[in-house]
Design a protein around this motif. Structure first.
Motif, mmCIF file in Angstrom:
data_model
loop_
_atom_site.group_PDB
_atom_site.id
_atom_site.type_symbol
_atom_site.label_atom_id
_atom_site.label_comp_id
_atom_site.label_asym_id
_atom_site.label_seq_id
_atom_site.Cartn_x
_atom_site.Cartn_y
_atom_site.Cartn_z
ATOM 1 N N ALA A 413 0.850 -1.186 0.000
ATOM 2 C CA ALA A 413 0.000 0.000 0.000
ATOM 3 C C ALA A 413 0.886 1.235 0.000
ATOM 4 O O ALA A 413 1.971 1.241 0.595
ATOM 5 N N ALA A 414 0.429 2.277 -0.677
ATOM 6 C CA ALA A 414 1.094 3.589 -0.670
ATOM 7 C C ALA A 414 2.564 3.515 -1.047
ATOM 8 O O ALA A 414 3.392 4.257 -0.524
ATOM 9 N N GLY A 415 2.912 2.594 -1.937
ATOM 10 C CA GLY A 415 4.285 2.509 -2.420
ATOM 11 C C GLY A 415 5.184 1.604 -1.620
ATOM 12 O O GLY A 415 6.337 1.384 -2.009
ATOM 13 N N ALA A 416 4.732 1.063 -0.499
ATOM 14 C CA ALA A 416 5.544 0.153 0.311
ATOM 15 C C ALA A 416 5.007 -1.270 0.156
ATOM 16 O O ALA A 416 3.808 -1.474 -0.073
ATOM 17 N N LYS A 417 5.922 -2.252 0.299
ATOM 18 C CA LYS A 417 5.506 -3.649 0.151
ATOM 19 C C LYS A 417 6.273 -4.536 1.118
ATOM 20 O O LYS A 417 7.495 -4.454 1.217
ATOM 21 N N SER A 449 10.140 -3.207 1.142
ATOM 22 C CA SER A 449 10.638 -2.218 0.193
ATOM 23 C C SER A 449 9.771 -0.968 0.259
ATOM 24 O O SER A 449 8.567 -1.043 0.511
ATOM 25 N N GLY A 450 10.409 0.189 0.039
ATOM 26 C CA GLY A 450 9.678 1.445 -0.009
ATOM 27 C C GLY A 450 9.322 2.042 1.336
ATOM 28 O O GLY A 450 8.626 3.066 1.393
ATOM 29 N N ALA A 451 9.792 1.446 2.441
ATOM 30 C CA ALA A 451 9.391 1.920 3.767
ATOM 31 C C ALA A 451 9.976 3.300 4.072
ATOM 32 O O ALA A 451 9.271 4.182 4.590
ATOM 33 N N ASN A 452 11.269 3.506 3.786
ATOM 34 C CA ASN A 452 11.881 4.805 4.084
ATOM 35 C C ASN A 452 11.283 5.916 3.236
ATOM 36 O O ASN A 452 11.062 7.034 3.715
ATOM 37 N N THR A 453 10.974 5.602 1.988
ATOM 38 C CA THR A 453 10.333 6.602 1.127
ATOM 39 C C THR A 453 8.956 6.965 1.659
ATOM 40 O O THR A 453 8.565 8.141 1.681
ATOM 41 N N LEU A 454 8.208 5.952 2.117
ATOM 42 C CA LEU A 454 6.887 6.206 2.687
ATOM 43 C C LEU A 454 6.991 7.064 3.939
ATOM 44 O O LEU A 454 6.194 7.996 4.130
#
Length: 509
Positions: A413-417, A449-454
């Motif tokens: 969701a929202a770019g994180a997986k 993946s994508g957690a820091n960006t989120l």
């Protein structure tokens, strides 16, 4: 699952449809005797008037009554006016129901009575039975079959005519059932229909409140195999029924569908509409297990209501659920499974606009998938009411959890997986190390993946403070190590047999 379902399913199959062909002679009495043998063997008490004229056997004033399992002084009954069994002269028998006939279902408990009356209508085509007394095949086809509710009566309840309306119909209905009788009755059944529709309308007598539900399924198909024991000492004993060989393996599918629900309650109203690109339901039940597997695809939902500020439109590419649970009491380990799948769940931009008006976050559809398998023990008879009560009171343990495998974990969701797998066993002799829970051992492998960006985007939106972000990043640093891709973290969580918890080799406990 109750024995009431089992017997009702069997009786309905016998009364409604079936099929295949063989080259041997059948008499009208053969077919009717087999029906009676089946129904009395599974707990029905049958009364009817039989009259023979030439090759036609007429069964009139048919009544089938059964006690409801686990309920004292509760019975249910089904009655029909007439069925004709006619020998065709070629070794087959036609079963003719009137083109339109009433059917009544009654239930009673002490002085309380409940009666539902319906009218069944079809195009008048007879079903044909071929074969011999130990192997019969039923064929039936009708352009339209409709069941319409006529009335509902209950002791002490005044339900005015027209307060509840309901109907259901099948179009282009074709059914085939093959029955063989040896030590048990075996059924192979299939039926198809171009459409199934239903319409329910409930209105407040003398008022404006109402609830309505309508729906259609297209391209309907059902397949099923079942085995029913020929002799039972107590037909209401589900445990005995299963131990004697009862089993069902059935599936139901449809190509597309739509439904609409409308509720009016005073000045309040609510409406729900949905469409789907088809779905499947599978069921298996035998002495060892009960399993369900349900899925739908390409779903769209629209919701409006007086308490909803604006129309809501949702969509989902796939929704599914599966469960397999052991039924037999045993000291041996048995398989179980549990799964849920919600793929590509999308919300409208209007809702996104309330949370993220600047479009900072990716508005991609979200997914949640979890698939578990495992092994466990069932330590009590789940069909014994007294044993069930002991479990509820905490007097006996219901079972043991011995192993769990995470076949698939997916949350996006929202770019994180987040993805993962895992495999754990449980020591039921150690209930101390983990505060009363059987001590686990094994490992799980996770990738994020994508957690820091989120996190950065949530800070930008003002939905997360810098302090909260720092705490989240410290936690990820403790539990994970950088992966191969950008903004990717991997984690291997291990629990050892002596109770240690490790993250990527570093001891946490």
């Amino acid at each position: 699952m109750s024995i009431f379902f089992v017997r009702s399913f069997g009786a309905t199959a016998m009364l409604a449809f079936s099929a295949q062909g063989a080259l041997a002679d059948l008499s009208a009495q053969d077919v009717w005797s087999d029906w009676k043998s089946y129904m009395t063997g599974t707990g029905y008490e049958i009364t009817a008037t039989e009259s023979q004229s030439g090759g036609t056997l007429t069964v009139s004033d048919l009544s089938m009554m059964m006690p409801i399992p686990d309920e004292e002084d509760v019975t249910a009954a089904i009655s029909m006016p007439e069925i004709k069994f006619t020998e065709n002269g070629d070794g087959t028998v036609s079963i003719l129901l009137p083109a339109e006939f009433p059917m009544t279902v009654r239930a009673s408990e002490d002085d309380e009575k409940f009666t539902v009356s319906v009218t069944v209508a079809h195009d008048g085509t007879p079903m044909t039975v071929s074969g011999d007394p130990t192997a019969m095949t039923y064929d039936y086809a009708t352009s339209q079959m409709t069941v319409t509710l006529d009335s509902i009566e209950a002791t002490g309840e005044d339900i005015p005519a027209g307060a509840v309306k309901a109907s259901a119909s099948l179009s282009d209905f074709v059914a085939k059932t093959t029955l063989s009788v040896t030590d048990a009755r075996s059924y192979m059944q299939s039926w198809t229909a171009s459409s199934f529709t239903y319409n329910i309308d409930v209105r407040e007598p003398g008022g404006d409140d109402h609830v309505s539900a309508v729906g259609t399924m297209l391209g309907v198909e059902t397949l099923g195999n079942s085995t029913v024991p020929t002799e039972l000492d107590k037909a209401s004993d589900m445990a005995a029924l299963l131990a004697s060989g009862f089993g069902v393996d059935a599936s139901f599918s449809y190509a597309s569908g739509n439904s609409a629900i409308s509720i009016q309650d005073g000045s309040d109203n609510f409406a729900f509409n949905s469409t789907s690109g088809g779905g499947d339901i599978g069921m298996v039940m035998d002495a060892s297990k009960l399993s369900y597997d349900v899925s739908q695809k390409d779903m769209d939902f629209n919701v409006t209501g007086s308490d909803i500020p604006f129309p809501i439109a949702l969509s989902m590419a796939e929704a599914g659920f599966n469960i397999t649970m052991p039924l037999a009491q045993s000291e041996e380990e048995q398989d179980f499974a549990l799964g849920i799948s919600l793929r590509d769940f999308a919300v409208p931009e209007m809702l996104w606009g309330m949370i993220d008006p600047a479009g900072t976050l990716p508005h991609d559809p979200a997914s949640v998938v979890l698939s578990l398998t495992g092994k466990g023990k069932v330590l009590f008879d789940i069909f014994d009411p007294e044993a069930m009560e002991q479990v509820e009171d905490g007097d006996i343990a219901p079972g043991e959890l011995n192993a769990v495998t995470i076949e698939q974990l997916l949350v996006s969701a929202a770019g994180a997986k987040l993805t993962g797998t895992g495999d754990f066993t449980f020591n039921n002799e150690d209930l101390v190390s983990f505060d009363g829970m059987p001590a686990p051992s094994g490992e799980a492998n996770l990738s994020l993946s994508g957690a820091n960006t989120l996190i950065d985007k949530l800070i930008e939106m003002g939905l997360m403070s810098d302090e909260d972000a720092m705490g989240a990043r410290m936690m990820m640093g403790m539990l994970a190590v950088p992966g191969e891709g950008e903004d990717t973290l991997n984690s291997k969580i291990e629990i050892t047999e002596d109770g240690k918890i490790l993250a990527n080799g570093q001891r946490l406990k």
